[in-house]
Design an enzyme around this catalytic site. Structure first.
Site, PDB file in Angstrom:
ATOM      1  N   ASN A  12      50.724  49.435  42.054  1.00  0.00           N
ATOM      2  CA  ASN A  12      51.761  48.425  41.789  1.00  0.00           C
ATOM      3  C   ASN A  12      51.563  47.746  40.439  1.00  0.00           C
ATOM      4  OD1 ASN A  12      52.787  48.616  44.577  1.00  0.00           O
ATOM      5  ND2 ASN A  12      50.877  47.593  45.137  1.00  0.00           N
ATOM      6  N   ASP A  37      47.617  63.006  43.091  1.00  0.00           N
ATOM      7  CA  ASP A  37      48.573  63.646  42.179  1.00  0.00           C
ATOM      8  C   ASP A  37      49.439  62.607  41.464  1.00  0.00           C
ATOM      9  OD1 ASP A  37      49.936  62.702  44.315  1.00  0.00           O
ATOM     10  OD2 ASP A  37      51.158  64.488  44.645  1.00  0.00           O
ATOM     11  N   GLU A  38      48.920  61.360  41.348  1.00  0.00           N
ATOM     12  CA  GLU A  38      49.748  60.298  40.766  1.00  0.00           C
ATOM     13  C   GLU A  38      50.199  60.613  39.336  1.00  0.00           C
ATOM     14  OE1 GLU A  38      48.382  56.319  43.261  1.00  0.00           O
ATOM     15  OE2 GLU A  38      47.567  56.604  41.269  1.00  0.00           O
ATOM     16  N   HIS A 216      39.117  33.290  51.003  1.00  0.00           N
ATOM     17  CA  HIS A 216      39.398  34.324  52.015  1.00  0.00           C
ATOM     18  C   HIS A 216      38.216  34.530  52.960  1.00  0.00           C
ATOM     19  CE1 HIS A 216      42.181  35.994  48.652  1.00  0.00           C
ATOM     20  NE2 HIS A 216      42.785  35.052  49.345  1.00  0.00           N
TER      21      HIS A 216
HETATM   22  P1  NAI Z   1      47.430  49.075  44.649  1.00  0.00           P
HETATM   23  O1  NAI Z   1      47.328  48.784  46.105  1.00  0.00           O
HETATM   24  O2  NAI Z   1      48.768  49.488  44.133  1.00  0.00           O
HETATM   25  O3  NAI Z   1      46.363  50.172  44.308  1.00  0.00           O
HETATM   26  C1  NAI Z   1      46.546  51.432  44.736  1.00  0.00           C
HETATM   27  C2  NAI Z   1      46.159  52.337  43.593  1.00  0.00           C
HETATM   28  O4  NAI Z   1      44.737  52.363  43.486  1.00  0.00           O
HETATM   29  C3  NAI Z   1      46.617  53.736  43.815  1.00  0.00           C
HETATM   30  O5  NAI Z   1      47.929  53.917  43.353  1.00  0.00           O
HETATM   31  C4  NAI Z   1      45.590  54.499  43.026  1.00  0.00           C
HETATM   32  O6  NAI Z   1      45.918  54.540  41.652  1.00  0.00           O
HETATM   33  C5  NAI Z   1      44.341  53.675  43.182  1.00  0.00           C
HETATM   34  N1  NAI Z   1      43.534  54.206  44.288  1.00  0.00           N
HETATM   35  C6  NAI Z   1      43.745  54.050  45.598  1.00  0.00           C
HETATM   36  N2  NAI Z   1      42.813  54.684  46.315  1.00  0.00           N
HETATM   37  C7  NAI Z   1      41.982  55.244  45.429  1.00  0.00           C
HETATM   38  C8  NAI Z   1      40.814  56.036  45.537  1.00  0.00           C
HETATM   39  N3  NAI Z   1      40.306  56.372  46.718  1.00  0.00           N
HETATM   40  N4  NAI Z   1      40.220  56.426  44.406  1.00  0.00           N
HETATM   41  C9  NAI Z   1      40.718  56.087  43.204  1.00  0.00           C
HETATM   42  N5  NAI Z   1      41.823  55.345  43.042  1.00  0.00           N
HETATM   43  C10 NAI Z   1      42.438  54.941  44.133  1.00  0.00           C
HETATM   44  O7  NAI Z   1      46.859  47.868  43.812  1.00  0.00           O
HETATM   45  P2  NAI Z   1      47.704  46.744  43.126  1.00  0.00           P
HETATM   46  O8  NAI Z   1      48.706  46.217  44.082  1.00  0.00           O
HETATM   47  O9  NAI Z   1      48.142  47.229  41.813  1.00  0.00           O
HETATM   48  O10 NAI Z   1      46.608  45.627  42.946  1.00  0.00           O
HETATM   49  C11 NAI Z   1      45.536  45.737  42.016  1.00  0.00           C
HETATM   50  C12 NAI Z   1      44.537  44.641  42.357  1.00  0.00           C
HETATM   51  O11 NAI Z   1      45.195  43.375  42.319  1.00  0.00           O
HETATM   52  C13 NAI Z   1      43.948  44.770  43.750  1.00  0.00           C
HETATM   53  O12 NAI Z   1      42.618  44.375  43.689  1.00  0.00           O
HETATM   54  C14 NAI Z   1      44.768  43.791  44.581  1.00  0.00           C
HETATM   55  O13 NAI Z   1      44.010  43.288  45.666  1.00  0.00           O
HETATM   56  C15 NAI Z   1      45.061  42.701  43.568  1.00  0.00           C
HETATM   57  N6  NAI Z   1      46.287  41.951  43.818  1.00  0.00           N
HETATM   58  C16 NAI Z   1      47.492  42.595  44.021  1.00  0.00           C
HETATM   59  C17 NAI Z   1      48.657  41.872  44.197  1.00  0.00           C
HETATM   60  C18 NAI Z   1      49.984  42.544  44.329  1.00  0.00           C
HETATM   61  O14 NAI Z   1      51.005  41.861  44.539  1.00  0.00           O
HETATM   62  N7  NAI Z   1      50.114  43.839  44.211  1.00  0.00           N
HETATM   63  C19 NAI Z   1      48.637  40.398  44.196  1.00  0.00           C
HETATM   64  C20 NAI Z   1      47.329  39.804  43.951  1.00  0.00           C
HETATM   65  C21 NAI Z   1      46.212  40.574  43.777  1.00  0.00           C
END
Ligand code: NAI
Length: 402
Positions: A12, A37-38, A216
């Site tokens: 995201n 495959d992203e 948390h």
């Molecule tokens: P996300 O949930 O979209 O991350 C998923 C991505 O992480 C996947 O698309 C992939 O690129 C990678 N990934 C997943 N599993 C993997 C694996 N086994 N090995 C390698 N890569 C892998 O994360 P997001 O939403 O972009 O958030 C990033 C950070 O920000 C996280 O720590 C999240 O907790 C934090 N966060 C997110 C918010 C949001 O609204 N999205 C809000 C506040 C904090």
């Protein structure tokens, strides 16, 4: 020549960051995503579509859309890392090491590496890149609440934070490396636009000790440590459901962070840890307009509009029967990349932390891991954490990067 930025990650936040950077006329935005495959899916989409960022209008304003095209999305670091002056990690912390290993051979020494979010990210950078990079910029959290609507094509910003705290370290901290001679912080602000406003000051350790895991982890322990294991008929509220004892625990845990901070300041008076505050004071600056009753930490948690209706993450094991999900990021990320880190820092600083220990011992058991064993961060699973000990950083100078 455009200023070349690399976004590491494919989720995201990576979509939003890559899109916002690519939308700037003087920035070339590249993406490295190593997962599954992203890279192929995103590249395929870019052949026929721009990446659209939908920005939800606040206070009745209409939604807006930003369209942009990252120049390349790849899973091969050799294709995207060379020539990048700014590398922004926007990926959950458990994936940071894998990306650092991947970029290491190609990193330009005159490049700055950002962790967004990135409490304690500087330990991973120092631990893995070593002399290859001394420039890090970390932030406490992601700037937005955001969700991908269609992979590689459309992502939505549901809301932006008003401000976020950060800290920078290294020889390029104030160098004019960005477009039009912008410093690293000015460059990121330029990419983000008006919100959030970046408050970057002090040592990265200040961000690490101030991170939201305190909130948390205290709520998880306070709610579930004495749970009898029987499924619940309804899902409790996460923040609004906090009782007196849990609020007290959070306050005590926060005070321990302050004790660790004071202890380090006594030994290293030159280190600026001014970002570390008691969690009540942090709420007063962060959510001052959202909180209705400011009389205590408990009422702040219970009456913060930004938290209204947010519930515990539970699994419905049969219709209408719920058990807590201990694999959710409030434990699975916030313990190894939050609580375990501050506990590890306290150990190096020689400061006792009974509250932290109590919560960590409970939480690591729920995660099925061993981090804290016999009073030291020496369990068999510390490699899964970002505690400084996991990278062999065992003195205050190691931790501070001096
Ligand atoms: P996300 O949930 O979209 O991350 C998923 C991505 O992480 C996947 O698309 C992939 O690129 C990678 N990934 C997943 N599993 C993997 C694996 N086994 N090995 C390698 N890569 C892998 O994360 P997001 O939403 O972009 O958030 C990033 C950070 O920000 C996280 O720590 C999240 O907790 C934090 N966060 C997110 C918010 C949001 O609204 N999205 C809000 C506040 C904090």
């Amino acid at each position: 020549d455009k200023f070349r930025v690399l976004v590491c990650g494919g989720g995201n936040g990576a979509h939003v960051m890559a899109g916002l950077a690519a939308a700037k006329p003087d920035i070339e935005a590249r993406v490295l995503t190593l997962f599954a495959d992203e890279a192929d899916r995103w590249s395929e989409s870019l052949k026929t579509n721009d990446l659209t960022i939908l920005v939800k209008g606040s206070d009745g304003q209409p939604d807006t859309a930003i369209k942009a095209k990252p120049s390349i999305v790849s899973k091969k670091p050799e294709e995207v890392v060379p020539g990048c002056k700014m590398i922004i990690f926007v990926v959950p912390a458990f994936a940071h090491n894998q990306y650092l290993d991947a970029i290491k051979p190609y990193v330009d020494p005159k490049c700055i590496i950002l962790g967004v979010p990135g409490p304690s990210f500087d330990y991973a950078v120092r631990g893995i890149l070593g002399d290859k990079s001394d420039n890090v910029l970390i932030f406490e959290t992601l700037p937005w609440a955001c969700r991908i609507k269609e992979y590689g094509k459309e992502v939505e910003i549901l809301g932006s934070k008003e401000t976020i705290l950060g800290a920078i370290q290294g020889s390029l901290s104030t160098a004019p490396i960005g477009p039009m001679g912008k410093t690293p912080v000015e460059t990121l602000q330029y990419i983000l636009g008006a919100a959030p406003v970046l408050h970057v000051t002090g040592h990265p350790l200040g961000i690490t000790l101030m991170a939201a895991h305190t909130i948390h982890c205290a709520i998880m322990y306070g709610t579930w440590a004495n749970w009898d294991g029987k499924p619940l008929d309804k899902v409790p509220l996460f923040y609004q459901g906090v009782d007196e004892a849990t609020a007290q625990l959070m306050s005590d845990l926060s005070n321990e962070n302050l004790t660790v901070t004071e202890g380090i300041k006594r030994k290293r008076p030159d280190v600026d840890l001014s970002q570390v505050k008691h969690v009540y004071d942090w709420f007063m600056t962060r959510y001052t307009n959202d909180v209705q009753d400011k009389s205590s930490l408990k009422t702040v948690l219970q009456t913060n509009n930004a938290y209204a209706g947010l519930k515990h993450n539970m699994l419905e094991i049969e219709p209408g029967k719920f058990v807590p999900d201990f694999t959710h990021r409030y434990l699975s990320e916030n313990v190894p990349f939050g609580l375990a880190v501050t506990r590890g820092v306290a150990e190096v600083a020689g400061i006792e932390t009974p509250i932290m220990d109590k919560i960590l011992l409970w939480a690591q058991e729920k995660l099925g891991k061993e981090f804290l064993v016999n009073g030291k961060m020496q369990g068999k699973d510390i490699q899964y954490t970002r505690c400084p000990q996991a990278y062999g950083l065992t003195t205050l100078d190691d931790i501070l990067g001096h």
